[in-house]
Scaffold this active site. Structure first.
Site, PDB file in Angstrom:
ATOM      1  CE1 TYR A   1      -1.346   2.513  -0.056  1.00  0.00           C
ATOM      2  CE2 TYR A   1      -0.122   0.549  -0.658  1.00  0.00           C
ATOM      3  CZ  TYR A   1      -0.451   1.506   0.271  1.00  0.00           C
ATOM      4  OH  TYR A   1       0.107   1.470   1.513  1.00  0.00           O
TER       5      TYR A   1
ATOM      6  CE  LYS B   1      -5.569  16.700   7.028  1.00  0.00           C
ATOM      7  NZ  LYS B   1      -5.403  17.039   8.466  1.00  0.00           N
TER       8      LYS B   1
ATOM      9  CG  ASP C   1      -5.299  15.423  11.596  1.00  0.00           C
ATOM     10  OD1 ASP C   1      -6.462  15.002  11.409  1.00  0.00           O
ATOM     11  OD2 ASP C   1      -5.008  16.633  11.512  1.00  0.00           O
TER      12      ASP C   1
ATOM     13  CG  ASP D   1       0.227   1.035   4.767  1.00  0.00           C
ATOM     14  OD1 ASP D   1       0.403  -0.126   5.178  1.00  0.00           O
ATOM     15  OD2 ASP D   1       1.158   1.807   4.471  1.00  0.00           O
TER      16      ASP D   1
ATOM     17  CG  ASP E   1       1.883  -0.701  10.199  1.00  0.00           C
ATOM     18  OD1 ASP E   1       1.090  -1.558   9.758  1.00  0.00           O
ATOM     19  OD2 ASP E   1       3.075  -0.626   9.837  1.00  0.00           O
TER      20      ASP E   1
HETATM   21  C1  IPM Z   1       0.886  -3.665   4.085  1.00  0.00           C
HETATM   22  C2  IPM Z   1       2.218  -3.279   3.492  1.00  0.00           C
HETATM   23  C3  IPM Z   1       2.012  -2.986   2.016  1.00  0.00           C
HETATM   24  C4  IPM Z   1       1.016  -1.841   1.898  1.00  0.00           C
HETATM   25  C5  IPM Z   1       3.305  -2.674   1.242  1.00  0.00           C
HETATM   26  C6  IPM Z   1       4.346  -3.743   1.427  1.00  0.00           C
HETATM   27  C7  IPM Z   1       3.037  -2.440  -0.229  1.00  0.00           C
HETATM   28  O1  IPM Z   1       2.753  -2.199   4.160  1.00  0.00           O
HETATM   29  O2  IPM Z   1       0.320  -4.678   3.659  1.00  0.00           O
HETATM   30  O3  IPM Z   1       0.423  -2.964   4.973  1.00  0.00           O
HETATM   31  O4  IPM Z   1       1.404  -0.670   1.946  1.00  0.00           O
HETATM   32  O5  IPM Z   1      -0.158  -2.131   1.749  1.00  0.00           O
HETATM   33 MN    MN Z   2       1.600  -1.575   5.887  1.00  0.00          MN
END
Ligand code: IPM
Ligand code: MN
Length: 349
Positions: A138, A188, A221, A245, A249
């Site tokens: 990042y 990893k 993984d 990240d 999700d």
């Molecule tokens: C999050 C988003 C951000 C990240 C992006 C928009 C830069 O996906 O906050 O999870 O990858 O951290």
């Molecule tokens: Mn994200």
């Protein structure tokens, strides 16, 4: 006795302003019950502002943000601006410049919310992801040579430092100790032997200071598989910026979707920023279709952080009650964004 806090508000793009309005509504209502009031300052940053002024997040604004007690963010991202401009210029700039080195992402299946995992209930999915927030790919280290040709070579480096890992891991141990249950390091290390080898070493070193916290190491993984097959295995997970990240999700997915995923970007020694994990969802912006619960739960994390965990807990209880009692019909089109906010505020009372 009444306390006043100053909150910087960046509604941002797409559904950001709509969900932020509901978060503020809940924040003020919970605050009122606990003798806390808020002075808010709105900032216009986002896609529209960039198009108008060429400005993403100027240094003068960073100085102002630092003078607030907390920052509430809706979402940034606009499909009509080049990728990266707003993400790097606003969101990542804030994370780096304000040294928000912890990205806390609770993954919790709430009562009344259906997980896509068959036979899983709220008791099975209650995880906190501690995502490192200032290192890794990042930081944008790297570059491209011979760009635009078939000889193009692109490099983007994983950057991990002992200092950056240690402060994150130590925060994760504190979190795990408070929550009970194991702390897993997700990495990893079998491939990224340099960068994640350093994570393993620092994790093991810090672990000696927390003999009461059971630890485990899990490859990313495998983590993805276990999150789906055995989410109850995990309680607190510490991980790198990029993996955090991704698994956050996935975690949001098993806990009913992005509509419920809150987050805190923390600088434990300074000002912190709170935002729903979801993006700006331009396809449904301005239609009152967005679920504001992720933003409202982010406001609860804000309250915890600025010293009012009882008010934060009141919001979480109100959300749980409203969902658990079936007061919030989550089927598409049943309720608007602000109706959901109103029901949660009603449930606070
Ligand atoms: C999050 C988003 C951000 C990240 C992006 C928009 C830069 O996906 O906050 O999870 O990858 O951290
Ligand atoms: Mn994200």
């Amino acid at each position: 006795m009444s306390t006043t806090h100053s909150i910087a508000v960046i509604g941002g793009d797409g559904i950001g302003p709509e969900v932020t309005a509901e978060a503020l509504k809940a924040l003020r209502a919970a605050g009122a019950q606990h003798g806390i009031s808020f002075e808010t300052t709105d900032y216009p940053f986002g896609g529209a502002h960039w198009k108008r002024t060429g400005e993403t997040l100027p240094s003068s604004a960073l100085d102002e943000l630092r003078r607030h007690d907390a920052i509430l963010l809706g979402a940034v991202g606009d499909p009509t601006t080049p990728p990266g401009v707003l993400e790097q210029g606003i969101l990542l700039r804030m994370r780096f410049a304000l040294d928000l080195y912890i990205n806390l992402r609770p993954i919790k299946l709430l009562p009344g919310v259906r997980s896509p995992l068959r036979d899983r209930g709220p008791e099975d999915i209650d995880i906190v992801i501690v995502r490192e927030n200032t290192q890794d790919v990042y930081i944008g280290a790297g570059g491209t040579v011979h760009e635009g040709t078939r000889n193009a070579v692109a490099l983007q480096q994983v950057v991990e430092t002992h200092f950056g890992i240690e402060r994150c891991v130590r925060y994760a141990f504190e979190t795990a100790q408070r929550r009970g249950g194991p702390l897993h390091l997700c990495d990893k290390a079998n491939v990224l032997t340099h960068a994640h080898g350093l994570w393993r070493r620092v994790f093991a070193e810090v672990a000696t200071e927390y003999p009461d916290v059971k630890t485990g190491e899990v490859l990313v993984d495998a983590m993805c598989m276990y999150l789906v097959s055995q989410p109850e295995r995990f309680r607190t997970v510490v991980t790198t910026n990029m993996f955090g990240d991704i698994i956050a999700d996935l975690g949001a997915g098993i806990a009913g979707g992005m509509g419920f995923a809150a987050s805190a970007n923390l600088n434990p020694g300074g000002v912190s920023m709170f935002e729903p994990v979801h993006g700006s969802a331009p396809d449904i912006a301005g239609q009152g279709k967005a679920n504001p619960i992720a933003a409202i739960l982010s406001a609860a994390l804000l309250l915890d952080t600025i010293g009012h965990p009882e008010a934060g807990e009141a919001i979480r209880t109100a959300v749980n009650t409203a969902l658990g009692e079936g007061w919030i019909d989550l089927s598409p089109g049943a309720l608007t964004t602000s109706q959901i906010g109103d029901i949660i505020v009603g449930s606070l009372a």
